[in-house]
Structures are given as structure tokens and as C-alpha cells.
Design an enzyme around this catalytic site. Structure first.
Site: not given
Ligand code: 5GP
Ligand code: ZN
Length: 136
Positions: A99, A101
Site C-alpha cells: 500500500h 500512503h
């Protein structure tokens, strides 16, 4: 991946504040934001780490990250944004599902930059050569 929180979010088994979705990616607000609007962008397919994520998927995710960064900036009247990714436990990766950010930033937000280490010219040279030798 059965016990992965982000896979559960993708399947709708855990709720999220979704801001974007396409065939490959999902973007939603981080539950513990560093700044309001802090967003996570994840591939729908599970990969533990950035290292293990296929490069064709990474090519596709970059324009999505850019689009979301611009939207965050406009909607929050932010002055800039950070794009981050923690690869591995040592780097602060808590959720083992790749992931990125995206964190909105403001001129006066008081969030400090990282500290620096001292590096001699000899070390710069030696490190440069050793990294170059490992690039495939
Ligand atoms: P990491 O440290 O792995 O790079 O970041 C994981 C991020 O996921 C953290 O910023 C954390 O706040 C966020 N997070 C953890 N669990 C959940 C959740 O259930 N929902 C959402 N929206 N974010 C989560
Ligand atoms: Zn997962």
C-alpha cells in the site's frame, strides 16, 4: 489472503471510507491519519510487499497515486503531499499488503522531516558502487 485486513476491506467485509476504485486498485482513508485526508492506495490483488509486487502493476498504480494526490490537494486546500510506502517491518510496514500512503501537507503543519546521517566521501563512493552492482 484470508487474514489480511486490506483484502477484507476489498471484499467489503470490513468497512472503509472509499475515495476511488477501478479494476486494479482501491483507495480509502487511513483509519489513523497523520493528516486529515491521509489516503491508502492498494492493489486489489494481494502482495505482501512492494518488492513482491509486479512492476506492471506498479506502473499502473503511479497515475492513480498522482490523481489522488492532486484531488487531496484541491479538496483540502493543501500546499503539498507526501507519497510513502513502508517496505518490510524494519521500514514500519504493519499491514502485509502492498500500500502507498498519500499524506496531505500544509506549510505550517509542523510535521518534521527525517533526520540525516553523516556519510564520508569514501562511504558515498563505496555505497554507490555496491548499489549499482545489485541493480538488475
Ligand atoms: P503501514 O505501517 O503498514 O505502512 O501502514 C498501515 C496503515 O494502515 C496505518 O497507517 C494504519 O493506520 C492503517 N490501517 C490499519 N488498519 C486499518 C483499517 O482497518 N482501516 C483503515 N482504513 N486503515 C487501517
Ligand atoms: Zn491482502
Amino acid at each position: 489472503m484470508k487474514d489480511c485486513i486490506f483484502c477484507k476491506i476489498i471484499k467489503g467485509e470490513i468497512p472503509c471510507h472509499k475515495i476511488y476504485e477501478d479494476d486494479n486498485f482501491l483507495a480509502f482513508l487511513d483509519i489513523q491519519p497523520i493528516a486529515k485526508g491521509h489516503t491508502l492506495i492498494i492493489p486489489k490483488k494481494h502482495y505482501n510487499t512492494f518488492e513482491e509486487t509486479p512492476s506492471d502493476l506498479l506502473e499502473k498504480i503511479m497515475p492513480v497515486i498522482q490523481k489522488i494526490g492532486i484531488a487531496l490537494k484541491k479538496s483540502l486546500a493543501a500546499d503539498g503531499f507526501n507519497i510513502g510506502l513502508n517496505n518490510g517491518q524494519a521500514a514500519g510496514q504493519l499491514i502485509l499488503h502492498t500500500h502507498f500512503h498519500v499524506i496531505p501537507r500544509f506549510n505550517d503543519d509542523g510535521l518534521h522531516t527525517w533526520p540525516s546521517v553523516k556519510c564520508t566521501e569514501e562511504e558515498f563512493k563505496q555505497i554507490t558502487e555496491s548499489i549499482k552492482a545489485k541493480i538488475k
